[in-house]
Design a protein around this motif. Structure first.
Motif, PDB file in Angstrom:
ATOM      1  N   SER A  46      -8.882   1.665  -6.108  1.00  0.00           N
ATOM      2  CA  SER A  46      -9.968   2.170  -5.264  1.00  0.00           C
ATOM      3  C   SER A  46     -10.082   1.425  -3.941  1.00  0.00           C
ATOM      4  CB  SER A  46     -11.306   2.129  -6.018  1.00  0.00           C
ATOM      5  OG  SER A  46     -11.603   0.806  -6.415  1.00  0.00           O
ATOM      6  N   ASP A  47      -9.628   0.156  -3.895  1.00  0.00           N
ATOM      7  CA  ASP A  47      -9.729  -0.553  -2.607  1.00  0.00           C
ATOM      8  C   ASP A  47      -8.479  -0.357  -1.742  1.00  0.00           C
ATOM      9  OD1 ASP A  47      -7.769  -2.385  -3.426  1.00  0.00           O
ATOM     10  OD2 ASP A  47      -9.170  -4.023  -3.798  1.00  0.00           O
ATOM     11  N   GLY A  48      -7.575   0.514  -2.192  1.00  0.00           N
ATOM     12  CA  GLY A  48      -6.425   0.877  -1.364  1.00  0.00           C
ATOM     13  C   GLY A  48      -5.268  -0.105  -1.422  1.00  0.00           C
ATOM     14  N   SER A  49      -5.274  -1.003  -2.422  1.00  0.00           N
ATOM     15  CA  SER A  49      -4.226  -2.019  -2.493  1.00  0.00           C
ATOM     16  C   SER A  49      -2.904  -1.488  -3.046  1.00  0.00           C
ATOM     17  CB  SER A  49      -4.680  -3.184  -3.378  1.00  0.00           C
ATOM     18  OG  SER A  49      -5.738  -3.883  -2.769  1.00  0.00           O
ATOM     19  N   LEU A  50      -2.964  -0.346  -3.748  1.00  0.00           N
ATOM     20  CA  LEU A  50      -1.774   0.166  -4.432  1.00  0.00           C
ATOM     21  C   LEU A  50      -1.325   1.460  -3.785  1.00  0.00           C
ATOM     22  CD1 LEU A  50      -2.850  -0.463  -8.145  1.00  0.00           C
ATOM     23  CD2 LEU A  50      -1.640  -2.018  -6.595  1.00  0.00           C
ATOM     24  N   LEU A  51      -0.253   1.382  -3.027  1.00  0.00           N
ATOM     25  CA  LEU A  51       0.220   2.536  -2.259  1.00  0.00           C
ATOM     26  C   LEU A  51       0.444   3.756  -3.139  1.00  0.00           C
ATOM     27  CD1 LEU A  51       1.032   3.238   0.694  1.00  0.00           C
ATOM     28  CD2 LEU A  51       3.388   2.671   0.053  1.00  0.00           C
ATOM     29  N   PHE A  52       1.049   3.547  -4.308  1.00  0.00           N
ATOM     30  CA  PHE A  52       1.342   4.664  -5.207  1.00  0.00           C
ATOM     31  C   PHE A  52       0.523   4.581  -6.497  1.00  0.00           C
ATOM     32  CE2 PHE A  52       5.276   4.052  -2.688  1.00  0.00           C
ATOM     33  CZ  PHE A  52       5.256   5.265  -2.007  1.00  0.00           C
ATOM     34  N   GLN A  53      -0.599   3.853  -6.430  1.00  0.00           N
ATOM     35  CA  GLN A  53      -1.516   3.755  -7.573  1.00  0.00           C
ATOM     36  C   GLN A  53      -0.894   3.029  -8.771  1.00  0.00           C
ATOM     37  OE1 GLN A  53      -4.860   5.361  -7.176  1.00  0.00           O
ATOM     38  NE2 GLN A  53      -3.982   5.131  -5.150  1.00  0.00           N
ATOM     39  N   GLN A  54       0.084   2.163  -8.493  1.00  0.00           N
ATOM     40  CA  GLN A  54       0.781   1.477  -9.579  1.00  0.00           C
ATOM     41  C   GLN A  54       0.952  -0.007  -9.263  1.00  0.00           C
ATOM     42  OE1 GLN A  54       4.316   3.999  -9.169  1.00  0.00           O
ATOM     43  NE2 GLN A  54       4.149   4.545 -11.322  1.00  0.00           N
ATOM     44  N   VAL A  55       0.986  -0.817 -10.323  1.00  0.00           N
ATOM     45  CA  VAL A  55       1.467  -2.186 -10.223  1.00  0.00           C
ATOM     46  C   VAL A  55       2.869  -2.215 -10.837  1.00  0.00           C
ATOM     47  CG1 VAL A  55      -0.766  -3.341 -10.208  1.00  0.00           C
ATOM     48  CG2 VAL A  55       0.243  -2.712 -12.399  1.00  0.00           C
ATOM     49  N   PRO A  56       3.684  -3.226 -10.548  1.00  0.00           N
ATOM     50  CA  PRO A  56       3.416  -4.499  -9.901  1.00  0.00           C
ATOM     51  C   PRO A  56       3.013  -4.361  -8.425  1.00  0.00           C
ATOM     52  CG  PRO A  56       5.593  -4.516 -10.968  1.00  0.00           C
ATOM     53  CD  PRO A  56       5.113  -3.125 -10.958  1.00  0.00           C
ATOM     54  N   MET A  57       2.177  -5.313  -7.995  1.00  0.00           N
ATOM     55  CA  MET A  57       1.861  -5.460  -6.581  1.00  0.00           C
ATOM     56  C   MET A  57       1.906  -6.952  -6.260  1.00  0.00           C
ATOM     57  SD  MET A  57      -0.654  -6.316  -4.134  1.00  0.00           S
ATOM     58  CE  MET A  57      -2.348  -5.956  -4.614  1.00  0.00           C
ATOM     59  N   VAL A  58       2.537  -7.266  -5.147  1.00  0.00           N
ATOM     60  CA  VAL A  58       2.647  -8.664  -4.716  1.00  0.00           C
ATOM     61  C   VAL A  58       2.110  -8.783  -3.301  1.00  0.00           C
ATOM     62  CG1 VAL A  58       4.224 -10.561  -4.182  1.00  0.00           C
ATOM     63  CG2 VAL A  58       4.640  -9.138  -6.195  1.00  0.00           C
ATOM     64  N   GLU A  59       1.145  -9.687  -3.130  1.00  0.00           N
ATOM     65  CA  GLU A  59       0.657 -10.013  -1.786  1.00  0.00           C
ATOM     66  C   GLU A  59       1.539 -11.125  -1.233  1.00  0.00           C
ATOM     67  OE1 GLU A  59      -3.745 -10.101  -1.161  1.00  0.00           O
ATOM     68  OE2 GLU A  59      -3.775 -10.153  -3.360  1.00  0.00           O
ATOM     69  N   ILE A  60       2.205 -10.831  -0.128  1.00  0.00           N
ATOM     70  CA  ILE A  60       3.125 -11.810   0.455  1.00  0.00           C
ATOM     71  C   ILE A  60       3.259 -11.534   1.949  1.00  0.00           C
ATOM     72  CG2 ILE A  60       5.150 -10.385  -0.172  1.00  0.00           C
ATOM     73  CD1 ILE A  60       6.724 -13.007  -0.575  1.00  0.00           C
ATOM     74  N   ASP A  61       3.148 -12.574   2.754  1.00  0.00           N
ATOM     75  CA  ASP A  61       3.317 -12.466   4.208  1.00  0.00           C
ATOM     76  C   ASP A  61       2.420 -11.386   4.826  1.00  0.00           C
ATOM     77  OD1 ASP A  61       5.178 -14.455   3.961  1.00  0.00           O
ATOM     78  OD2 ASP A  61       6.922 -13.132   4.042  1.00  0.00           O
ATOM     79  N   GLY A  62       1.194 -11.305   4.331  1.00  0.00           N
ATOM     80  CA  GLY A  62       0.245 -10.348   4.901  1.00  0.00           C
ATOM     81  C   GLY A  62       0.441  -8.916   4.441  1.00  0.00           C
ATOM     82  N   MET A  63       1.370  -8.693   3.517  1.00  0.00           N
ATOM     83  CA  MET A  63       1.625  -7.342   3.003  1.00  0.00           C
ATOM     84  C   MET A  63       1.188  -7.237   1.549  1.00  0.00           C
ATOM     85  SD  MET A  63       5.461  -6.528   4.468  1.00  0.00           S
ATOM     86  CE  MET A  63       6.199  -7.956   3.662  1.00  0.00           C
ATOM     87  N   LYS A  64       0.924  -6.020   1.134  1.00  0.00           N
ATOM     88  CA  LYS A  64       0.696  -5.727  -0.280  1.00  0.00           C
ATOM     89  C   LYS A  64       1.852  -4.845  -0.734  1.00  0.00           C
ATOM     90  CE  LYS A  64      -4.300  -6.341  -0.181  1.00  0.00           C
ATOM     91  NZ  LYS A  64      -5.635  -5.745  -0.397  1.00  0.00           N
ATOM     92  N   LEU A  65       2.881  -5.500  -1.251  1.00  0.00           N
ATOM     93  CA  LEU A  65       4.107  -4.789  -1.602  1.00  0.00           C
ATOM     94  C   LEU A  65       4.020  -4.210  -3.016  1.00  0.00           C
ATOM     95  CD1 LEU A  65       7.013  -7.107  -0.364  1.00  0.00           C
ATOM     96  CD2 LEU A  65       6.213  -4.988   0.678  1.00  0.00           C
ATOM     97  N   VAL A  66       4.414  -2.940  -3.148  1.00  0.00           N
ATOM     98  CA  VAL A  66       4.551  -2.317  -4.458  1.00  0.00           C
ATOM     99  C   VAL A  66       5.985  -1.795  -4.580  1.00  0.00           C
ATOM    100  CG1 VAL A  66       2.116  -1.705  -4.682  1.00  0.00           C
ATOM    101  CG2 VAL A  66       3.679  -0.102  -3.582  1.00  0.00           C
ATOM    102  N   GLN A  67       6.295  -1.304  -5.784  1.00  0.00           N
ATOM    103  CA  GLN A  67       7.635  -0.854  -6.163  1.00  0.00           C
ATOM    104  C   GLN A  67       8.542  -2.068  -6.389  1.00  0.00           C
ATOM    105  OE1 GLN A  67       8.377   2.278  -7.053  1.00  0.00           O
ATOM    106  NE2 GLN A  67       6.292   2.871  -6.540  1.00  0.00           N
TER     107      GLN A  67
END
Length: 221
Positions: A46-67
């Motif tokens: 809901s806060d928009g952290s998951l681009l495709f609504q899925q984890v894994p998600m890694v916060e790194i270098d100012g990005m929220k990377l998924v896939q």
């Protein structure tokens, strides 16, 4: 913010474990924020952290990377574990993708129906012994170096060691016919960063047990 990568996933191996392995091999400290209930996953969605609504998600270098592959590619590139040129990168990708197929087969055994579990595992172990491990035994022989690609550690080496150890959890003598893989395993396991990750108390996760599945299902379904 500490500047360390932050990993968002359940407190289990799953698709995040290879990320933990790669960061550990690179000597990078990371933090983990575990999903413990369905609401934790819903909040990230809901806060928009998951681009495709899925984890894994890694916060790194100012990005929220998924896939998972994108995360692993970024970490490998950032920490110089991705070869020296396009040809080496292609080999690394080829080896990693092959290993991912075997990894997936082994990982999914725990969720097989009870009457299919034994057959599924036997099939996975057969493929390890007759399709996958012979490939890497030959690669090491033909390449003639301590590593799979070039002459330095890459994500392919990390992936191979992770997969070997996973297979050995089900069949302790899985490398009996593969002397070069035995040497590779011993060598890699003793590199300082990996040795540290293999010690009790590290952020490496234990093998998933059937008793853990209901809790994971509650989070992800």
């Amino acid at each position: 913010m500490s500047g360390k990568p932050v990993l968002h996933y359940a407190n289990t191996r799953g698709r995040m474990e290879s990320v933990r392995w790669l960061l550990a091999a690179a000597g990078v400290e990371f933090e983990e924020k575990f999903l413990e209930k369905k609401e934790d996953l819903q909040k990230l969605k809901s806060d928009g952290s998951l681009l495709f609504q899925q984890v894994p998600m890694v916060e790194i270098d100012g990005m929220k990377l998924v896939q998972t592959r994108a995360i692993l590619n970024y970490i490998a590139g950032k920490y110089n574990l991705y070869g020296k040129d396009l040809k080496e990168r292609a080999l690394i990708d080829m080896y990693v993708e092959g290993l991912a197929d075997l990894y997936e087969l082994i990982m999914m055994n725990v969720v097989q129906p009870a009457d299919k579990k034994e057959e599924h595992l036997a099939n996975a172990l057969d493929k390890a012994a007759n399709r996958y491990f012979p490939v890497f035994e030959k690669v090491l022989k033909d390449h003639g170096h301590d590593f799979l690609v070039g002459n330095k550690l890459s994500r392919a080496d990390v992936s191979l060691l992770e997969t070997i150890l996973m297979v050995e959890e089900f069949k302790s003598d899985a490398l009996a016919k593969f002397p070069l893989l035995q040497s590779f395993k011993a060598r890699m396991s003793n590199t300082p960063n990996i040795k540290k990750f293999l010690q009790p108390g590290s952020q490496r996760k234990p093998r998933l047990q059937e008793k853990d599945i209901p809790n994971l299902m509650a989070i992800f379904h």
